[in-house]
Design an enzyme around this catalytic site. Sequence first.
Site, PDB file in Angstrom:
ATOM      1  N   VAL A  45       0.893  -1.161   0.000  1.00 39.01           N
ATOM      2  CA  VAL A  45       0.000   0.000   0.000  1.00 39.01           C
ATOM      3  C   VAL A  45       0.932   1.212   0.000  1.00 39.01           C
ATOM      4  CG1 VAL A  45      -1.797   1.251   1.242  1.00 39.01           C
ATOM      5  CG2 VAL A  45      -1.803  -1.246   1.227  1.00 39.01           C
ATOM      6  N   PRO A  46       1.160   1.816  -1.166  1.00 36.72           N
ATOM      7  CA  PRO A  46       2.307   2.716  -1.356  1.00 36.72           C
ATOM      8  C   PRO A  46       2.107   4.124  -0.792  1.00 36.72           C
ATOM      9  CG  PRO A  46       1.076   2.543  -3.386  1.00 36.72           C
ATOM     10  CD  PRO A  46       0.401   1.616  -2.416  1.00 36.72           C
ATOM     11  N   CYS A  47       2.078   4.229   0.544  1.00 31.98           N
ATOM     12  CA  CYS A  47       1.948   5.549   1.156  1.00 31.98           C
ATOM     13  C   CYS A  47       3.183   6.413   0.883  1.00 31.98           C
ATOM     14  CB  CYS A  47       1.693   5.411   2.656  1.00 31.98           C
ATOM     15  SG  CYS A  47       2.874   4.377   3.538  1.00 31.98           S
ATOM     16  N   HIS A  48       4.282   5.797   0.426  1.00 31.24           N
ATOM     17  CA  HIS A  48       5.470   6.589   0.081  1.00 31.24           C
ATOM     18  C   HIS A  48       5.240   7.450  -1.161  1.00 31.24           C
ATOM     19  CE1 HIS A  48       5.890   2.758  -2.180  1.00 31.24           C
ATOM     20  NE2 HIS A  48       6.399   3.520  -3.131  1.00 31.24           N
ATOM     21  N   ARG A  49       4.155   7.182  -1.914  1.00 32.36           N
ATOM     22  CA  ARG A  49       3.878   7.979  -3.115  1.00 32.36           C
ATOM     23  C   ARG A  49       3.104   9.260  -2.812  1.00 32.36           C
ATOM     24  NH1 ARG A  49       1.944   2.717  -6.656  1.00 32.36           N
ATOM     25  NH2 ARG A  49       3.959   1.637  -6.570  1.00 32.36           N
TER      26      ARG A  49
END
Length: 349
Positions: free
Chosen positions: A316-320
């Site tokens: 779940v790419p919260c880094h984006r």
Amino acid sequence: MTFRVERKQEYYQALIEKNSQYEGQFYVGVKTTGVFCRPTCPARKPKFENCEFFETAKQALLASFRPCKRCHPLSHPNHVSEVVRILVKAIETNPEKRWKDVDFQQISIDASTARRQFKKRFGMTFVEYARARRMGIAMKQIRGGEPVIDAQFSVGYESSSGFRDAFSRIMGTAPSSLESIHTLKASWLDTRLGPMIAIADDEALYLLEFVDRRGLEREIERLRQQTKSAIIPGTAPPIQSIEMELTQYFDGKRIEFHTPIRYLGSPFQQKVWEHLRNIPSGATQSYSALATLVGQPTAYRAVARANGANQLAIIVPCHRIINANGDLGGYGGGLSRKEWLINHEKQTR
């Protein structure tokens, strides 16, 4: 590759602090000794002017630096020590065994060394690891229909009260209440950016986090309470799946993850996490843009909190998610990792 002065200073500070969040992101060549090291090297630190920074170990080798004998920069950043390897094998050979000091002496391993290295690798001592493994076996036996007394003796407990107390401490309930227990397996995964912990049952992955994330212990305890589960060392099909997919991701051969996952959050949080998964690899969005996508354009602070509550890093790419002005914003795994992940995905795309 030539780094800017600001980046060199950032990397030098990470070297001084032995910051594990920079593992895999740079290597440092020491001009006075001719060796190159990883960021977490325990050796005495060189002066800034004697450092040369590289993106990869290959670049350092081509610049005529030789690998450091203390931090072994050509090995995996989190390679398993021989002590850990021997003891894990010994446990799997005889998982019911209760270890005593004489057992360590027989295989020429110091008990305090075993304790320290297991604590560093698994977040628990060797004795705690072995005990949790034994209780996992006892739980399987009781669930299979064996009497509790038989499971007790098979894992080396002569006292019923001692077995009951140890079982309850690890599993969260007494052996007699076993039918209500849900079990999650926890496994350590080595990645280019440092070790991660994966927690899953046989059906889905519940948690994937960097081991050095702040507050990870509280996060795992919340997971245990939310799922009313016992969390014990081990592996499961979703863990094996995500380990393979992470290897492909870091090798630049994968941009999507198909390992089954399980969300533990409010309907709003789950909606935010689903929208996060729809952000294309290599792209970024702001908190306010994400709030608009979930249908609540003024709720960007709630979106930010949901972002921070995500327990499935990278998948779940919260880094984006970045600030509207282009700044990186926050990230539980560390801003250096966030920047690396964004750049890696841009290059992969």
